[in-house]
Motif scaffolding. Structure first.
Motif, PDB file in Angstrom:
ATOM      1  N   GLU A 101     -37.583  -4.059  42.193  1.00 39.57           N
ATOM      2  CA  GLU A 101     -37.110  -4.122  43.579  1.00 39.57           C
ATOM      3  C   GLU A 101     -37.699  -2.977  44.395  1.00 39.57           C
ATOM      4  N   MET A 102     -37.785  -1.790  43.791  1.00 41.16           N
ATOM      5  CA  MET A 102     -38.349  -0.630  44.484  1.00 41.16           C
ATOM      6  C   MET A 102     -39.841  -0.816  44.793  1.00 41.16           C
ATOM      7  N   ARG A 103     -40.485  -1.706  44.035  1.00 38.97           N
ATOM      8  CA  ARG A 103     -41.900  -1.995  44.266  1.00 38.97           C
ATOM      9  C   ARG A 103     -42.098  -3.250  45.116  1.00 38.97           C
ATOM     10  N   ASN A 104     -40.996  -3.696  45.709  1.00 41.40           N
ATOM     11  CA  ASN A 104     -41.034  -4.843  46.622  1.00 41.40           C
ATOM     12  C   ASN A 104     -41.535  -6.129  45.955  1.00 41.40           C
ATOM     13  N   VAL A 105     -41.208  -6.282  44.674  1.00 47.65           N
ATOM     14  CA  VAL A 105     -41.527  -7.532  43.980  1.00 47.65           C
ATOM     15  C   VAL A 105     -40.592  -8.622  44.510  1.00 47.65           C
ATOM     16  N   PRO A 106     -41.096  -9.803  44.836  1.00 46.76           N
ATOM     17  CA  PRO A 106     -40.248 -10.884  45.353  1.00 46.76           C
ATOM     18  C   PRO A 106     -39.084 -11.206  44.418  1.00 46.76           C
ATOM     19  N   ARG A 107     -37.980 -11.650  45.023  1.00 49.55           N
ATOM     20  CA  ARG A 107     -36.749 -11.857  44.268  1.00 49.55           C
ATOM     21  C   ARG A 107     -36.919 -12.854  43.131  1.00 49.55           C
ATOM     22  N   ASP A 108     -37.616 -13.969  43.365  1.00 48.77           N
ATOM     23  CA  ASP A 108     -37.758 -14.959  42.303  1.00 48.77           C
ATOM     24  C   ASP A 108     -38.534 -14.400  41.119  1.00 48.77           C
ATOM     25  N   GLN A 109     -39.522 -13.523  41.380  1.00 44.60           N
ATOM     26  CA  GLN A 109     -40.271 -12.898  40.296  1.00 44.60           C
ATOM     27  C   GLN A 109     -39.406 -11.888  39.535  1.00 44.60           C
ATOM     28  N   ARG A 110     -38.530 -11.182  40.281  1.00 38.74           N
ATOM     29  CA  ARG A 110     -37.620 -10.242  39.620  1.00 38.74           C
ATOM     30  C   ARG A 110     -36.665 -10.980  38.697  1.00 38.74           C
ATOM     31  N   GLU A 111     -36.105 -12.070  39.186  1.00 40.74           N
ATOM     32  CA  GLU A 111     -35.157 -12.845  38.377  1.00 40.74           C
ATOM     33  C   GLU A 111     -35.832 -13.431  37.147  1.00 40.74           C
ATOM     34  N   ALA A 112     -37.070 -13.876  37.304  1.00 41.03           N
ATOM     35  CA  ALA A 112     -37.807 -14.417  36.163  1.00 41.03           C
ATOM     36  C   ALA A 112     -38.076 -13.327  35.129  1.00 41.03           C
ATOM     37  N   ALA A 113     -38.395 -12.118  35.606  1.00 43.99           N
ATOM     38  CA  ALA A 113     -38.649 -11.002  34.691  1.00 43.99           C
ATOM     39  C   ALA A 113     -37.384 -10.617  33.932  1.00 43.99           C
ATOM     40  N   VAL A 114     -36.241 -10.612  34.631  1.00 46.89           N
ATOM     41  CA  VAL A 114     -34.964 -10.291  33.986  1.00 46.89           C
ATOM     42  C   VAL A 114     -34.666 -11.298  32.887  1.00 46.89           C
ATOM     43  N   GLN A 115     -34.835 -12.572  33.169  1.00 47.27           N
ATOM     44  CA  GLN A 115     -34.560 -13.602  32.167  1.00 47.27           C
ATOM     45  C   GLN A 115     -35.520 -13.490  30.978  1.00 47.27           C
ATOM     46  N   ARG A 116     -36.771 -13.159  31.274  1.00 43.24           N
ATOM     47  CA  ARG A 116     -37.779 -13.053  30.203  1.00 43.24           C
ATOM     48  C   ARG A 116     -37.430 -11.929  29.226  1.00 43.24           C
ATOM     49  N   VAL A 117     -37.135 -10.740  29.764  1.00 41.89           N
ATOM     50  CA  VAL A 117     -36.863  -9.612  28.859  1.00 41.89           C
ATOM     51  C   VAL A 117     -35.473  -9.740  28.229  1.00 41.89           C
ATOM     52  N   ALA A 118     -34.522 -10.345  28.943  1.00 41.90           N
ATOM     53  CA  ALA A 118     -33.193 -10.539  28.373  1.00 41.90           C
ATOM     54  C   ALA A 118     -33.258 -11.459  27.161  1.00 41.90           C
ATOM     55  N   LYS A 119     -34.071 -12.497  27.257  1.00 42.61           N
ATOM     56  CA  LYS A 119     -34.252 -13.403  26.120  1.00 42.61           C
ATOM     57  C   LYS A 119     -34.955 -12.692  24.975  1.00 42.61           C
ATOM     58  N   MET A 120     -35.968 -11.896  25.295  1.00 46.57           N
ATOM     59  CA  MET A 120     -36.722 -11.164  24.275  1.00 46.57           C
ATOM     60  C   MET A 120     -35.825 -10.195  23.512  1.00 46.57           C
ATOM     61  N   LEU A 121     -34.884  -9.549  24.248  1.00 46.05           N
ATOM     62  CA  LEU A 121     -34.012  -8.543  23.652  1.00 46.05           C
ATOM     63  C   LEU A 121     -32.652  -9.100  23.230  1.00 46.05           C
ATOM     64  N   GLN A 122     -32.459 -10.402  23.444  1.00 48.26           N
ATOM     65  CA  GLN A 122     -31.200 -11.077  23.078  1.00 48.26           C
ATOM     66  C   GLN A 122     -29.988 -10.446  23.766  1.00 48.26           C
ATOM     67  N   ILE A 123     -30.120 -10.224  25.081  1.00 49.37           N
ATOM     68  CA  ILE A 123     -29.006  -9.657  25.842  1.00 49.37           C
ATOM     69  C   ILE A 123     -28.659 -10.556  27.031  1.00 49.37           C
ATOM     70  N   GLU A 124     -28.982 -11.850  26.944  1.00 49.38           N
ATOM     71  CA  GLU A 124     -28.678 -12.769  28.058  1.00 49.38           C
ATOM     72  C   GLU A 124     -27.198 -12.760  28.402  1.00 49.38           C
ATOM     73  N   HIS A 125     -26.344 -12.615  27.377  1.00 54.82           N
ATOM     74  CA  HIS A 125     -24.890 -12.673  27.589  1.00 54.82           C
ATOM     75  C   HIS A 125     -24.324 -11.381  28.182  1.00 54.82           C
ATOM     76  N   LEU A 126     -25.181 -10.373  28.368  1.00 57.00           N
ATOM     77  CA  LEU A 126     -24.716  -9.077  28.873  1.00 57.00           C
ATOM     78  C   LEU A 126     -25.138  -8.810  30.308  1.00 57.00           C
ATOM     79  N   LEU A 127     -25.824  -9.740  30.950  1.00 55.19           N
ATOM     80  CA  LEU A 127     -26.437  -9.467  32.250  1.00 55.19           C
ATOM     81  C   LEU A 127     -25.436  -9.100  33.339  1.00 55.19           C
TER      82      LEU A 127
END
Length: 354
Positions: A101-127
């Motif tokens: 967000e501080m780098r002005n990345v568009p919201r849809d790209q931020r949300e996609a990145a969150v889902q990607r790393v959350a799945k990788m780290l198995q923390i989807e249920h903690l968001l």
């Protein structure tokens, strides 16, 4: 030039030199460990790479670009701190996406990145949870997720597992290794734990007193330590060190001997006569019918193996014996080893001898 190039980096504070000339080249996708005792300069070096500190002299290049005086935000790096450094008022998703967000990345790209790393780290249920509602291991995953979401050129880890219990450290070590294999991002990882260093790194830089004592693969560091310090620091229990002297014994074909204080002789590989440090890893020692006589003074069973402390004519030696040793305290034993397992060091310089 590699993904990270550190050239003759020195750092002084008030006349005290903390780093005394560091030269390291890290290739793209490599996992480099900086390991050493407290005060050796490893965290100072990491801070200089990150841009949180500046070298007194020397240069730092990342991806071929001189970033010696560049701000941290301009270095395309992501850092995971020992303290996690999470924002307590934000939930997990907010913490992961904040840097984007501080780098002005568009919201849809931020949300996609969150889902990607959350799945990788198995923390989807903690968001939706706040950091205060997470365990230490979960907080560490969130801190790693924030770094992964950045997709940087360089990952920096500053003793990230120090605050975790033993079981979690083992689990997180495995996860960090798997993440590196998946992401293949160049990584520099600081730790004082030699087990972390041996299990995680492609190469290890063992530091002491602001210098790199040895830089090599885990096998190189363990099998051919360049100095006494490296030999004793890497490996648990530490390498046994015997102060000895080499002297010709009879015919040249019979080789040279290790001359003990009590006049006993033990076979030693050939070399120039004179005093040496004679190193033996605990796992190189075994009990036999003949060998160096000694007395068992302590046993430390760990389950799959036993550490035995044996008092001998050359001092107390630790043997690492497979299985469970049913030896009485005070019992006489004989220690044996192979000449191929001997490490020799100069008594004055403490450098490895051929």
């Amino acid at each position: 030039m590699g993904a990270l190039s550190i050239r003759d980096v020195r750092r002084s504070y008030g006349g005290i030199e903390i780093l005394k000339g560091i030269d390291v080249e890290v290739e793209a996708g490599e996992f480099l460990i900086l390991v050493g005792p407290s005060g050796c300069g490893k965290s100072t070096l990491l801070n200089i790479i990150a841009g949180l500190d500046a070298p007194t002299t020397g240069t730092v290049h990342i991806a071929g670009r001189d970033v010696t005086r560049a701000l941290p935000k301009d270095r395309d790096i992501a850092m995971v701190f020992q303290s996690y450094a999470l924002y307590p008022n934000m939930n997990v998703a907010g913490n992961i996406s904040f840097g984007l967000e501080m780098r002005n990345v568009p919201r849809d790209q931020r949300e996609a990145a969150v889902q990607r790393v959350a799945k990788m780290l198995q923390i989807e249920h903690l968001l939706d949870r706040k950091p205060g509602q997470l365990s230490g291991g979960q907080r560490q995953r969130v801190a790693m997720g924030r770094a992964l979401a950045r997709d940087p050129v360089l990952f920096l880890f500053d003793e990230p597992l120090s605050n975790l219990d033993a079981k979690l450290r083992v689990e997180m070590r495995a996860e960090i290794k798997q993440l590196h294999r998946a992401a293949q991002v160049t990584t520099v990882y600081v730790t004082h734990d030699q087990v972390e260093a041996m299990t995680l790194g492609d190469r290890i830089a063992v530091m002491k007193g602001g210098l790199i004592e040895q830089l090599g693969t885990p096998d190189d560091i363990y099998d051919r330590p360049a100095t006494r310090f490296v030999a004793e620091f890497i490996g648990s229990p530490a390498m046994n060190m015997i102060v000895a002297e080499r002297s010709p014994a009879g015919l040249a074909a019979q080789g040279f001997d290790l001359v003990l204080d009590d006049g006993q002789r033990r076979a030693l590989s050939a070399g120039a006569p004179g005093p040496v440090l004679y190193g033996l890893r605990p796992e190189s020692l075994s009990f036999g019918d003949a060998g160096l006589p000694g007395t068992v003074t302590m046993l430390e069973p760990t389950g799959p193996e036993t550490y035995a402390l044996v008092d001998t004519a050359v001092g107390k030696l630790t043997a690492r014996v497979p299985g469970r040793l049913h030896q009485a305290i005070g019992a006489p034993v004989a220690l044996r080893w192979s000449a191929a397992d001997v490490h020799l060091f100069d008594t004055r310089t403490e450098q490895r001898l051929a």
